[in-house]
Design a protein around this motif. Structure first.
Motif, PDB file in Angstrom:
ATOM      1  N   LYS A  24     -86.944  39.224 -20.482  1.00  0.00           N
ATOM      2  CA  LYS A  24     -87.994  40.356 -20.061  1.00  0.00           C
ATOM      3  C   LYS A  24     -89.276  39.845 -20.359  1.00  0.00           C
ATOM      4  O   LYS A  24     -89.601  39.973 -21.417  1.00  0.00           O
ATOM      5  CB  LYS A  24     -87.402  41.668 -20.699  1.00  0.00           C
ATOM      6  N   PHE A  25     -89.967  39.788 -19.164  1.00  0.00           N
ATOM      7  CA  PHE A  25     -91.365  39.348 -19.433  1.00  0.00           C
ATOM      8  C   PHE A  25     -92.111  40.466 -19.097  1.00  0.00           C
ATOM      9  O   PHE A  25     -92.287  41.099 -18.054  1.00  0.00           O
ATOM     10  CB  PHE A  25     -91.771  38.142 -18.243  1.00  0.00           C
ATOM     11  N   ASN A  26     -93.322  40.615 -19.980  1.00  0.00           N
ATOM     12  CA  ASN A  26     -94.147  41.938 -19.940  1.00  0.00           C
ATOM     13  C   ASN A  26     -95.514  41.554 -19.530  1.00  0.00           C
ATOM     14  O   ASN A  26     -96.049  40.590 -20.143  1.00  0.00           O
ATOM     15  CB  ASN A  26     -94.382  42.551 -21.144  1.00  0.00           C
ATOM     16  N   CYS A  27     -95.994  42.139 -18.450  1.00  0.00           N
ATOM     17  CA  CYS A  27     -97.433  41.761 -17.953  1.00  0.00           C
ATOM     18  C   CYS A  27     -98.263  42.945 -18.273  1.00  0.00           C
ATOM     19  O   CYS A  27     -97.893  44.148 -18.054  1.00  0.00           O
ATOM     20  CB  CYS A  27     -97.414  41.504 -16.301  1.00  0.00           C
ATOM     21  N   LEU A  28     -99.425  42.638 -19.215  1.00  0.00           N
ATOM     22  CA  LEU A  28    -100.432  43.583 -19.612  1.00  0.00           C
ATOM     23  C   LEU A  28    -101.727  43.487 -19.064  1.00  0.00           C
ATOM     24  O   LEU A  28    -102.278  42.395 -19.372  1.00  0.00           O
ATOM     25  CB  LEU A  28    -100.327  43.833 -20.933  1.00  0.00           C
ATOM     26  N   GLN A  82     -94.432  49.297 -14.277  1.00  0.00           N
ATOM     27  CA  GLN A  82     -93.468  48.970 -13.288  1.00  0.00           C
ATOM     28  C   GLN A  82     -92.398  47.884 -13.603  1.00  0.00           C
ATOM     29  O   GLN A  82     -92.717  47.086 -14.630  1.00  0.00           O
ATOM     30  CB  GLN A  82     -94.274  48.495 -12.070  1.00  0.00           C
ATOM     31  N   GLU A  83     -91.214  48.041 -13.261  1.00  0.00           N
ATOM     32  CA  GLU A  83     -90.228  47.035 -13.495  1.00  0.00           C
ATOM     33  C   GLU A  83     -89.475  46.499 -12.122  1.00  0.00           C
ATOM     34  O   GLU A  83     -89.429  47.060 -11.022  1.00  0.00           O
ATOM     35  CB  GLU A  83     -89.203  47.746 -14.408  1.00  0.00           C
ATOM     36  N   GLU A  84     -89.093  45.298 -12.368  1.00  0.00           N
ATOM     37  CA  GLU A  84     -88.244  44.578 -11.174  1.00  0.00           C
ATOM     38  C   GLU A  84     -87.463  43.301 -11.858  1.00  0.00           C
ATOM     39  O   GLU A  84     -87.799  42.937 -12.905  1.00  0.00           O
ATOM     40  CB  GLU A  84     -89.238  44.172 -10.340  1.00  0.00           C
ATOM     41  N   ALA A  85     -86.539  43.070 -11.234  1.00  0.00           N
ATOM     42  CA  ALA A  85     -85.584  41.932 -11.458  1.00  0.00           C
ATOM     43  C   ALA A  85     -85.714  40.690 -10.532  1.00  0.00           C
ATOM     44  O   ALA A  85     -85.288  41.242  -9.287  1.00  0.00           O
ATOM     45  CB  ALA A  85     -84.285  42.338 -11.903  1.00  0.00           C
ATOM     46  N   VAL A 144     -90.775  42.287 -15.693  1.00  0.00           N
ATOM     47  CA  VAL A 144     -90.077  41.638 -14.951  1.00  0.00           C
ATOM     48  C   VAL A 144     -88.888  40.901 -15.689  1.00  0.00           C
ATOM     49  O   VAL A 144     -89.097  40.123 -16.658  1.00  0.00           O
ATOM     50  CB  VAL A 144     -91.019  40.399 -14.240  1.00  0.00           C
ATOM     51  N   THR A 145     -87.561  41.133 -15.271  1.00  0.00           N
ATOM     52  CA  THR A 145     -86.544  40.517 -15.638  1.00  0.00           C
ATOM     53  C   THR A 145     -86.126  39.534 -15.118  1.00  0.00           C
ATOM     54  O   THR A 145     -85.768  39.454 -13.916  1.00  0.00           O
ATOM     55  CB  THR A 145     -85.245  41.767 -15.915  1.00  0.00           C
ATOM     56  N   LEU A 146     -86.055  38.291 -15.644  1.00  0.00           N
ATOM     57  CA  LEU A 146     -85.980  36.932 -15.106  1.00  0.00           C
ATOM     58  C   LEU A 146     -84.371  36.598 -15.466  1.00  0.00           C
ATOM     59  O   LEU A 146     -84.006  36.464 -16.594  1.00  0.00           O
ATOM     60  CB  LEU A 146     -86.759  35.912 -15.511  1.00  0.00           C
TER      61      LEU A 146
END
Length: 331
Positions: free
Chosen positions: A115-119, A21-24, A135-137
């Motif tokens: 870009k932060f990755n959650c796993l 999933q991706e979001e900014a 998540v792109t901050l």
């Protein structure tokens, strides 16, 4: 055997895949922000069954990640996180039980633009990756209101525009405020520098020839915030260098002198009229009182023999005061 470090565990799990999933999102410098990572089905989880990682890519090193924070049952993440995020990034244990693995990031800095990755993995499912979110901050900071100084007293007009402490990189425009047109980029020279806070300062210099009335403004655009800040610059100089007045106060005084002279002229006329009126009044008032009575005495001597003749003589005297006196005496 349980892996001894998060880096070793990530290496073992790199081949596993889950739907990403991706979001900014956007955050202001100095604020706190939540980077969302939520399991979509709303399940509850046992913390002892979870491995949770938040990581970023290392700039300049392909396929190399740096750990922001992580959760491993029975382990502390203090010794394995990136120093830039130490004491600034945390997870909520209560939230993870409800499937919310979001990252709370405190005191956002420009360096957090990543870009932060959650796993998320489950041990009971043989370390199957059940959730991956990117998540792109985007980080932003407001520029200060641009300040324009000048022009300098050279062969050409030189204006300087300054704005500080903004993010990201600004766009700079110079505007002819007479018709709101943009001035040619070739006329300006802008310098953008990074200050100690990781924010940008901008200095832009505009050089234009001496021309009819000059009214310019400087505009700083922050693209991320959709924000345009425009300075206010009053009309400065016109014409050639020789026509520029050294002391602008003299021009103001010249403009004020004509109405002042008009007022003085009116006052002089009013005083003259008042003096003339007073002089006329002083000349006429004695004829009606004192002078008339004095003129009656010689008239009595001339008409002493005949009462009727004296009365006729008295009627020729124009003074009313005198006439009344002579009637009482001679007639």
């Amino acid at each position: 055997m349980r892996p001894r470090s998060p880096g070793l565990l990530l290496l073992l799990l790199c081949g596993l895949r889950a739907e990403i999933q991706e979001e900014a999102i956007r955050a202001m410098v100095g604020s706190d922000v939540w980077l969302s990572c939520t399991y979509p089905e709303g399940n509850t989880f046992d913390l002892n069954d979870l491995y949770v990682y938040w990581q970023i890519s290392v700039p300049g090193k392909q396929n190399t990640n740096s750990v922001v924070t992580y959760y491993l049952s029975g382990n502390s993440s203090a010794g394995h996180v990136n120093n830039h995020y130490k004491d600034r990034a945390r997870l909520s244990l209560d939230g993870m039980k409800q499937g919310d693995f979001s990252l709370h990031l405190h005191n956002v800095t420009p360096q957090d633009e990543q870009k932060f990755n959650c796993l998320v993995f489950r041990k009971s499912l043989e370390l199957e990756k059940i959730l991956e979110v990117t998540v792109t901050l985007n980080v932003a900071a407001n520029y200060s209101m641009p300040v324009v100084s000048g022009p300098s007293q050279d062969e050409e007009l030189v204006f300087t525009c300054t704005s500080t402490n903004g993010y990201p990189w600004p766009k700079v425009y110079w505007i002819n405020k007479t018709d709101n047109s943009l001035l040619d980029d070739a006329l300006q020279n802008s310098t953008v520098s990074l200050n100690a806070r990781g924010l940008y300062n901008v200095v832009s210099v505009l050089r234009i020839g001496r021309s009819p009335p000059v009214d310019v403004g400087c505009c700083i655009e922050n693209v991320l915030l959709h924000q345009n800040l425009t300075s206010s610059q009053t009309e400065m100089f016109m014409g050639t260098k020789d026509s520029i007045t050294e002391d602008p106060v003299d021009d103001t005084q010249d403009a004020v002198n004509p109405p002042v002279l008009s007022v003085l002229a009116v006052l002089v006329v009013a005083v003259a009229v008042a003096v003339a009126t007073g002089w006329l009044c002083r000349r006429r008032c004695p004829d009606r009182s004192y002078a008339g009575a004095q003129a009656a005495r010689p008239e009595l001597e001339l008409t002493g023999d005949s009462g009727a003749r004296g009365c006729l003589g008295l009627q020729q005297i124009p003074s009313r005061g005198c006439l009344q006196t002579m009637r009482d005496t001679a007639c």
